[in-house]
Design a protein around this motif. Structure first.
Motif, PDB file in Angstrom:
ATOM      1  N   PHE A 156       0.823  -1.193   0.000  1.00  0.00           N
ATOM      2  CA  PHE A 156       0.000   0.000   0.000  1.00  0.00           C
ATOM      3  C   PHE A 156       0.864   1.252   0.000  1.00  0.00           C
ATOM      4  N   LYS A 157       1.909   1.258   0.811  1.00  0.00           N
ATOM      5  CA  LYS A 157       2.809   2.416   0.857  1.00  0.00           C
ATOM      6  C   LYS A 157       3.505   2.615  -0.478  1.00  0.00           C
ATOM      7  N   ASP A 158       3.955   1.531  -1.107  1.00  0.00           N
ATOM      8  CA  ASP A 158       4.605   1.640  -2.418  1.00  0.00           C
ATOM      9  C   ASP A 158       3.627   2.166  -3.458  1.00  0.00           C
ATOM     10  N   GLY A 159       2.402   1.717  -3.417  1.00  0.00           N
ATOM     11  CA  GLY A 159       1.388   2.192  -4.347  1.00  0.00           C
ATOM     12  C   GLY A 159       1.091   3.669  -4.171  1.00  0.00           C
ATOM     13  N   MET A 160       1.036   4.109  -2.918  1.00  0.00           N
ATOM     14  CA  MET A 160       0.797   5.522  -2.663  1.00  0.00           C
ATOM     15  C   MET A 160       1.983   6.362  -3.147  1.00  0.00           C
ATOM     16  N   ARG A 161       3.173   5.850  -2.966  1.00  0.00           N
ATOM     17  CA  ARG A 161       4.376   6.566  -3.406  1.00  0.00           C
ATOM     18  C   ARG A 161       4.399   6.672  -4.931  1.00  0.00           C
ATOM     19  N   GLU A 162       4.050   5.590  -5.641  1.00  0.00           N
ATOM     20  CA  GLU A 162       4.009   5.608  -7.103  1.00  0.00           C
ATOM     21  C   GLU A 162       2.919   6.548  -7.603  1.00  0.00           C
ATOM     22  N   GLY A 163       1.785   6.575  -6.943  1.00  0.00           N
ATOM     23  CA  GLY A 163       0.698   7.471  -7.335  1.00  0.00           C
ATOM     24  C   GLY A 163       1.106   8.924  -7.190  1.00  0.00           C
ATOM     25  N   GLY A 164       1.870   9.263  -6.170  1.00  0.00           N
ATOM     26  CA  GLY A 164       2.348  10.628  -5.977  1.00  0.00           C
ATOM     27  C   GLY A 164       3.357  11.011  -7.033  1.00  0.00           C
TER      28      GLY A 164
END
Length: 76
Positions: A39-47
């Motif tokens: 989830f954290k990696d996904g949020m980082r990629e989305g940003g």
């Protein structure tokens, strides 16, 4: 009765360990950690994608009229 002491929590922990076993609890912990990490990696990629785009899309306020047609299959 509103607060739990350390002894209450220890008894609950022992009961949970007896029901599930230590191996299953370890697997649940690893799965939960992997999910949080993903989830954290996904949020980082989305940003990163939003920062690369630079501008936000402009909404013009125009309405599009359309008709929805359903696709049906007939069997003979």
């Amino acid at each position: 009765m509103g607060s739990f002491s350390i002894w209450h929590w220890l008894i609950v922990l022992v009961i949970v360990m007896l029901i599930f076993g230590t191996k299953k609890l370890r697997n649940i912990g690893a799965d939960l950690g992997g999910a949080v990490r993903g989830f954290k990696d996904g949020m980082r990629e989305g940003g990163d994608k939003a920062a690369d785009a630079g501008t936000t899309p402009h909404i013009s306020g125009k309405m599009v009229d359309g008709e929805v047609k359903s696709k049906t299959e007939t069997k003979a």
